[in-house]
Design an enzyme around this catalytic site. Structure first.
Site, PDB file in Angstrom:
ATOM      1  CE  LYS A  76       0.587  22.377 -86.911  1.00 29.50           C
ATOM      2  NZ  LYS A  76       1.180  23.634 -87.429  1.00 29.50           N
ATOM      3  CB  SER A 151       0.069  23.290 -91.265  1.00 29.92           C
ATOM      4  OG  SER A 151       0.915  23.788 -90.238  1.00 29.92           O
ATOM      5  CB  SER A 175       1.083  26.938 -89.536  1.00 34.76           C
ATOM      6  OG  SER A 175       1.330  26.429 -90.809  1.00 34.76           O
TER       7      SER A 175
END
Ligand code: GLN
Length: 498
Positions: A76, A151, A175
């Site tokens: 990420k 996210s 997330s």
């Protein structure tokens, strides 16, 4: 697709080299990126270089075994890497190059994993849909007209597309677990302190944890083995004796007691979520588990408490992005003051959702409102923790079983009201407020597929355990995975929605 465990086994046994493996993963990732926007940056040359290094190591009989030899992974883009850019999905860090790698990234690479790309996310990890990235949204590989959740939506989509068997996400309020549910993959949010946060760009420091997203429970356990453990560079990482999450994974838990919170059976759940949950309950029952109903009465207050605490911490953490110490600097006339420079840099660098949260966080911490909002939220946080302690410890449950999200993937652009999006986190934020570990695993699908244009969408369920119980939690997850045996890679993305 092969699991990370299989891939690493083949590379170690010299059946196929890491370079070939990585070249193939990069080719797949390019396609996924065109269809789904899963990556902010593909590290094409560097990945091949890393793979060469792995091939050299596995040929050296004196070198130690690499548990993730030649396994392609995604990271990420709020996790620092000493190569490529670390953007956090923000204009503010569009050109930021980190001088160091996060501990989690370093440990993965030392274990032989090859980082093929930085995955897309909502700006600064604030969101539940990956629609709020400055570099465009990520789409769900099961249906590209829909969100992957967020996210960590890029990591979830990359795993669901089958480019990579594992990726790293971060989970401050859900997330990892919510996008795992919406993309039909496994996601693990570790106990707070289990995994180093060094090099994770901070959103809300008392809630943030890095964790694996994977196509199967065993791969997630292996990655957790590699990334967890004390780190001298993060004083909140716990010093605990080394523990293996893979060693005992296949052994079912005897005398398993599962608590099903009443609040997780809310009537507002999508029918596919409700039926996946009931099916999971039945599977565990058929495996001999005792199912008890428990209560988490503070569930309804979780969202409010979470958004006050998370925004308060974010407003402080994001102060460093001022165009001087960190972040994109606005062009201002020489006669302007430093305050103008800060103001312009922050106005231009941050997107609307991030600004909303900085404003909210600054407000709840300001004198006169601190007691009313921030202290009240901290009190609610304590009560939420007590709810979990009671439901787990008090009722003698090993784990709690509830949905990870109230519905399946929704259509991009559908949720315009910020509050509607915040409600996506209703089942996840409590776990972060209480610092507990939790796992999302795929548990079913929506009906779909009968009419033209309606894809079958995955839905997951969430298992929550007491602090430091990841090994048992993963074994419980594995029991369900073995029985359901669901596909975690989306069918070919034949006709993407433009
Ligand atoms: N959706 C939640 C938020 O927007 C959680 C985000 C996260 O876990 N990083 O804050």
């Amino acid at each position: 697709m092969a699991s990370a465990i299989e891939m690493a086994g083949e590379v170690r046994a010299h059946r196929g080299g890491a370079v070939d493996r990585i070249t193939a993963a990069l080719a797949a990732a390019r396609v996924t990126n065109r269809l789904c926007g899963a990556y902010i940056e593909l590290l094409e040359e560097d990945a091949v270089e890393q793979a060469r290094r792995v091939d050299r190591i596995v040929r050296d009989p004196a070198a130690p075994d690499l548990p993730l030899a030649g396994v392609p992974v995604g990271i990420k883009d709020n996790i620092c890497l000493d190569r490529g850019r670390t953007t956090c999905g923000s204009r503010m860090l569009e050109n930021y190059r980190s001088a160091f790698s996060a501990t989690v990234a370093r440990r993965l690479m030392e274990a032989g994993a090859v980082v093929i790309g930085k995955t897309n996310l909502d700006e600064f990890a604030m969101g539940s849909s990956t629609e709020h990235s400055a570099f465009g949204p990520t789409r769900n590989p099961w249906d590209p007209s829909r969100v992957p959740g967020g996210s960590s939506g890029g990591s979830a989509a990359a795993v669901a597309a089958g480019d990579i068997p594992v990726a790293l996400g971060s989970d401050t309020g859900g997330s990892i677990r919510q996008p795992a549910s919406l993309c039909g993959v496994v996601g693990v949010k570790p106990t707070y302190g289990r995994v180093s946060r060094y090099g994770l760009v901070a959103y809300a420091s008392s809630l943030d944890q890095v964790g694996p997203m994977a196509g199967c429970v065993a791969d997630a356990a292996l990655v957790l083995d590699v990334i967890s453990g004390e780190d001298g560079l993060d004083s909140t990482s716990a010093s605990r004796p080394g523990e293996s999450f893979t060693a005992d994974l296949e052994r079912p838990v005897d005398g398993l007691v599962i608590g099903v919170p009443r609040e997780g059976r809310s009537l507002s759940n999508h029918p596919a979520v409700a039926s996946a949950l009931e099916r999971a309950v039945e599977v565990y029952r058929s495996l001999g588990a005792t199912i008890v109903e428990v209560g988490l009465p503070m569930t309804d207050h979780g969202i409010a408490a979470y958004y006050v605490v998370a925004c308060a911490e974010a407003s402080s953490n994001l102060a460093r992005f001022d165009g001087v110490r960190y972040g994109r600097r606005a062009e201002v006339d020489p006669g302007n003051s430093i305050v103008d420079l800060y103001r312009r840099s922050r106005s231009e660098g941050f997107g609307a959702e991030v600004k909303r949260r900085i404003l909210l966080g600054t407000h709840v911490l300001s004198s006169g409102y601190y007691d009313a909002y921030y202290l009240t939220a901290l009190r609610a946080r304590r009560r939420i923790k007590e709810d979990f302690d009671r439901a787990l410890g008090g009722s003698g449950c090993h784990v709690l079983l509830m949905p990870a999200a109230p519905g399946p993937a929704f259509v991009i652009g559908e949720k315009t009201d910020p509050l509607a999006l915040y409600m996506e986190d209703v089942y996840t934020v409590g776990v972060n407020l209480a610092g507990l570990p939790a796992v999302t695993i795929p548990a079913g699908f929506t009906q779909g597929g009968t009419e033209r244009g309606t894809a079958r969408l995955p839905v997951g369920v969430q298992l929550i355990g007491p602090a430091w119980s990841e090994a048992r939690l993963l074994r419980v997850a594995r029991m369900l995975e073995r029985e359901l045996n669901l596909p975690t890679v989306a069918p070919a993305m034949a006709s993407p929605t433009p």
